[in-house]
Design a protein around this motif. Structure first.
Motif, PDB file in Angstrom:
ATOM      1  N   VAL A  97       0.861  -1.179   0.000  1.00 54.64           N
ATOM      2  CA  VAL A  97       0.000   0.000   0.000  1.00 54.64           C
ATOM      3  C   VAL A  97       0.898   1.229   0.000  1.00 54.64           C
ATOM      4  O   VAL A  97       1.835   1.325   0.798  1.00 54.64           O
ATOM      5  N   LEU A  98       0.629   2.169  -0.921  1.00 56.98           N
ATOM      6  CA  LEU A  98       1.393   3.418  -0.952  1.00 56.98           C
ATOM      7  C   LEU A  98       0.913   4.334   0.164  1.00 56.98           C
ATOM      8  O   LEU A  98      -0.272   4.605   0.293  1.00 56.98           O
ATOM      9  N   VAL A  99       1.864   4.788   0.968  1.00 58.49           N
ATOM     10  CA  VAL A  99       1.556   5.629   2.121  1.00 58.49           C
ATOM     11  C   VAL A  99       2.214   6.984   1.922  1.00 58.49           C
ATOM     12  O   VAL A  99       3.395   7.063   1.568  1.00 58.49           O
ATOM     13  N   ASP A 100       1.460   8.042   2.149  1.00 54.20           N
ATOM     14  CA  ASP A 100       2.018   9.396   2.054  1.00 54.20           C
ATOM     15  C   ASP A 100       2.805   9.662   3.332  1.00 54.20           C
ATOM     16  O   ASP A 100       2.244   9.728   4.426  1.00 54.20           O
ATOM     17  N   SER A 101       4.128   9.818   3.185  1.00 56.55           N
ATOM     18  CA  SER A 101       4.979  10.004   4.366  1.00 56.55           C
ATOM     19  C   SER A 101       4.999  11.446   4.856  1.00 56.55           C
ATOM     20  O   SER A 101       5.619  11.735   5.871  1.00 56.55           O
ATOM     21  N   GLY A 102       4.359  12.366   4.137  1.00 58.89           N
ATOM     22  CA  GLY A 102       4.267  13.743   4.589  1.00 58.89           C
ATOM     23  C   GLY A 102       5.366  14.648   4.078  1.00 58.89           C
ATOM     24  O   GLY A 102       5.276  15.863   4.198  1.00 58.89           O
ATOM     25  N   ASP A 103       6.419  14.091   3.506  1.00 60.62           N
ATOM     26  CA  ASP A 103       7.515  14.913   3.002  1.00 60.62           C
ATOM     27  C   ASP A 103       7.530  14.959   1.476  1.00 60.62           C
ATOM     28  O   ASP A 103       8.536  15.293   0.866  1.00 60.62           O
ATOM     29  N   GLY A 104       6.401  14.605   0.867  1.00 53.54           N
ATOM     30  CA  GLY A 104       6.314  14.645  -0.588  1.00 53.54           C
ATOM     31  C   GLY A 104       6.678  13.334  -1.255  1.00 53.54           C
ATOM     32  O   GLY A 104       6.413  13.140  -2.429  1.00 53.54           O
ATOM     33  N   ALA A 105       7.302  12.427  -0.514  1.00 54.96           N
ATOM     34  CA  ALA A 105       7.660  11.120  -1.074  1.00 54.96           C
ATOM     35  C   ALA A 105       6.698  10.073  -0.528  1.00 54.96           C
ATOM     36  O   ALA A 105       6.210  10.184   0.590  1.00 54.96           O
ATOM     37  N   ALA A 106       6.443   9.077  -1.328  1.00 53.08           N
ATOM     38  CA  ALA A 106       5.546   8.005  -0.904  1.00 53.08           C
ATOM     39  C   ALA A 106       6.356   6.820  -0.398  1.00 53.08           C
ATOM     40  O   ALA A 106       7.403   6.497  -0.939  1.00 53.08           O
ATOM     41  N   ALA A 107       5.872   6.218   0.647  1.00 52.15           N
ATOM     42  CA  ALA A 107       6.487   5.001   1.184  1.00 52.15           C
ATOM     43  C   ALA A 107       5.562   3.835   0.865  1.00 52.15           C
ATOM     44  O   ALA A 107       4.391   4.021   0.573  1.00 52.15           O
ATOM     45  N   ARG A 108       6.106   2.643   0.930  1.00 54.78           N
ATOM     46  CA  ARG A 108       5.305   1.452   0.626  1.00 54.78           C
ATOM     47  C   ARG A 108       5.179   0.593   1.885  1.00 54.78           C
ATOM     48  O   ARG A 108       6.181   0.174   2.453  1.00 54.78           O
ATOM     49  N   LEU A 109       3.945   0.350   2.281  1.00 59.39           N
ATOM     50  CA  LEU A 109       3.650  -0.481   3.439  1.00 59.39           C
ATOM     51  C   LEU A 109       3.312  -1.882   2.934  1.00 59.39           C
ATOM     52  O   LEU A 109       2.499  -2.033   2.021  1.00 59.39           O
ATOM     53  N   ASP A 110       3.926  -2.894   3.507  1.00 56.31           N
ATOM     54  CA  ASP A 110       3.690  -4.272   3.086  1.00 56.31           C
ATOM     55  C   ASP A 110       2.228  -4.643   3.324  1.00 56.31           C
ATOM     56  O   ASP A 110       1.697  -4.470   4.427  1.00 56.31           O
ATOM     57  N   GLY A 111       1.580  -5.162   2.272  1.00 51.28           N
ATOM     58  CA  GLY A 111       0.167  -5.514   2.366  1.00 51.28           C
ATOM     59  C   GLY A 111      -0.094  -6.620   3.370  1.00 51.28           C
ATOM     60  O   GLY A 111      -1.091  -6.587   4.102  1.00 51.28           O
ATOM     61  N   GLY A 112       0.793  -7.601   3.425  1.00 48.02           N
ATOM     62  CA  GLY A 112       0.620  -8.701   4.369  1.00 48.02           C
ATOM     63  C   GLY A 112       0.683  -8.242   5.815  1.00 48.02           C
ATOM     64  O   GLY A 112      -0.050  -8.732   6.676  1.00 48.02           O
ATOM     65  N   THR A 113       1.549  -7.276   6.093  1.00 50.78           N
ATOM     66  CA  THR A 113       1.660  -6.740   7.450  1.00 50.78           C
ATOM     67  C   THR A 113       0.387  -6.023   7.855  1.00 50.78           C
ATOM     68  O   THR A 113      -0.123  -6.214   8.966  1.00 50.78           O
ATOM     69  N   LEU A 114      -0.157  -5.215   6.939  1.00 51.42           N
ATOM     70  CA  LEU A 114      -1.401  -4.511   7.233  1.00 51.42           C
ATOM     71  C   LEU A 114      -2.546  -5.503   7.423  1.00 51.42           C
ATOM     72  O   LEU A 114      -3.381  -5.334   8.316  1.00 51.42           O
ATOM     73  N   GLU A 115      -2.572  -6.555   6.611  1.00 52.45           N
ATOM     74  CA  GLU A 115      -3.602  -7.586   6.776  1.00 52.45           C
ATOM     75  C   GLU A 115      -3.503  -8.244   8.152  1.00 52.45           C
ATOM     76  O   GLU A 115      -4.517  -8.435   8.826  1.00 52.45           O
ATOM     77  N   ASP A 116      -2.270  -8.549   8.575  1.00 58.86           N
ATOM     78  CA  ASP A 116      -2.073  -9.196   9.874  1.00 58.86           C
ATOM     79  C   ASP A 116      -2.531  -8.305  11.021  1.00 58.86           C
ATOM     80  O   ASP A 116      -3.157  -8.780  11.982  1.00 58.86           O
ATOM     81  N   VAL A 117      -2.243  -7.013  10.931  1.00 60.36           N
ATOM     82  CA  VAL A 117      -2.639  -6.078  11.995  1.00 60.36           C
ATOM     83  C   VAL A 117      -4.160  -5.979  12.075  1.00 60.36           C
ATOM     84  O   VAL A 117      -4.738  -6.008  13.169  1.00 60.36           O
ATOM     85  N   ILE A 118      -4.814  -5.868  10.914  1.00 58.94           N
ATOM     86  CA  ILE A 118      -6.278  -5.789  10.911  1.00 58.94           C
ATOM     87  C   ILE A 118      -6.871  -7.073  11.480  1.00 58.94           C
ATOM     88  O   ILE A 118      -7.828  -7.042  12.262  1.00 58.94           O
ATOM     89  N   GLU A 119      -6.305  -8.229  11.110  1.00 60.45           N
ATOM     90  CA  GLU A 119      -6.799  -9.507  11.625  1.00 60.45           C
ATOM     91  C   GLU A 119      -6.672  -9.575  13.144  1.00 60.45           C
ATOM     92  O   GLU A 119      -7.603  -9.995  13.835  1.00 60.45           O
ATOM     93  N   GLU A 120      -5.509  -9.161  13.673  1.00 64.80           N
ATOM     94  CA  GLU A 120      -5.306  -9.218  15.127  1.00 64.80           C
ATOM     95  C   GLU A 120      -6.295  -8.327  15.855  1.00 64.80           C
ATOM     96  O   GLU A 120      -6.859  -8.715  16.880  1.00 64.80           O
ATOM     97  N   GLU A 121      -6.502  -7.106  15.348  1.00 61.76           N
ATOM     98  CA  GLU A 121      -7.451  -6.209  15.995  1.00 61.76           C
ATOM     99  C   GLU A 121      -8.877  -6.731  15.888  1.00 61.76           C
ATOM    100  O   GLU A 121      -9.665  -6.600  16.818  1.00 61.76           O
ATOM    101  N   ALA A 122      -9.213  -7.322  14.749  1.00 65.49           N
ATOM    102  CA  ALA A 122     -10.569  -7.853  14.574  1.00 65.49           C
ATOM    103  C   ALA A 122     -10.808  -9.037  15.502  1.00 65.49           C
ATOM    104  O   ALA A 122     -11.896  -9.185  16.064  1.00 65.49           O
ATOM    105  N   GLN A 123      -9.802  -9.891  15.675  1.00 64.18           N
ATOM    106  CA  GLN A 123      -9.960 -11.045  16.560  1.00 64.18           C
ATOM    107  C   GLN A 123     -10.062 -10.639  18.022  1.00 64.18           C
ATOM    108  O   GLN A 123     -10.595 -11.393  18.833  1.00 64.18           O
ATOM    109  N   ALA A 124      -9.578  -9.458  18.346  1.00 62.44           N
ATOM    110  CA  ALA A 124      -9.666  -8.983  19.724  1.00 62.44           C
ATOM    111  C   ALA A 124     -11.053  -8.436  20.052  1.00 62.44           C
ATOM    112  O   ALA A 124     -11.369  -8.200  21.223  1.00 62.44           O
TER     113      ALA A 124
END
Length: 197
Positions: A97-124
């Protein structure tokens, strides 16, 4: 579900190709003669001089008018199914996922990591027995597919509200996204009655 089907199909296909390759290698290296064991009577190639498809096999249906159209149709359907399977794999999962880092450049967030975080929060969440999240879409405009397994005591409306207001909102805000469209499927856990003796 699709991941399991893919693994089973790939496993069966790989096992079949491995067995066929091993059998051809046995004949090609002339191992039955060298190691003194026999091949089944129906096996077409027993030694290095044999071919996979003999003259009789190649010419058996040549005079039949339906043979070649049938062969071509079956191969075309097989090709279309394999291409569909390949394309289905490609669009099912978002790598980053392309993330706006705030300094004009885009960073890339790993999709699998974001999926894992959402899953953990949903299971809680209260009443959620299990969760599965898959990000789809484009890296600049992701979408989430969420499957929740609910306990029998869970309130589906309350769980869905908390998932939307808390879990998905946290993911959207932490990734700096304007929106994160989501499809949520709810399924209830089925507990089987057990006899107590």
């Amino acid at each position: 579900m699709l991941r399991t089907v893919n693994r089973v199909l790939l496993g069966l296909l790989g096992l079949g190709l491995f067995a066929l390759g091993g059998a051809v290698l046995l004949g090609g290296l002339d191992l039955p003669r060298r190691w003194d064991f026999g091949m089944p009577g129906w096996w077409p190639f027993r030694g290095p001089d044999d071919v996979v498809l003999g003259t009789e096999g190649r010419t058996r249906w040549r005079e039949e008018g339906w043979w070649w159209p049938t062969v071509i149709a079956v191969l075309a359907v097989l090709l279309v199914l394999l291409l569909w399977w390949l394309l289905a794999q490609r669009r099912r999962h978002l790598g980053g996922v392309l993330v706006d880092s705030g300094d004009g450049a885009a960073a890339r967030l790993d999709g699998g990591t974001l999926e894992d975080v959402i899953e953990e929060e949903a299971q809680a969440l209260d009443g959620v027995s299990g969760a599965h999240v898959r990000l789809t879409g484009r890296s600049s405009a992701p979408a989430a597919r969420v499957r929740l397994l609910l306990e029998p005591h869970a309130n589906p409306a309350r769980t869905l509200g908390r998932l939307s207001r808390e879990t998905l909102a946290n993911a959207r805000d932490s990734a700096g996204l304007d929106r994160l469209p989501s499809k949520v499927r709810l399924k209830e856990v089925r507990h089987h009655a057990r006899r107590v003796g």
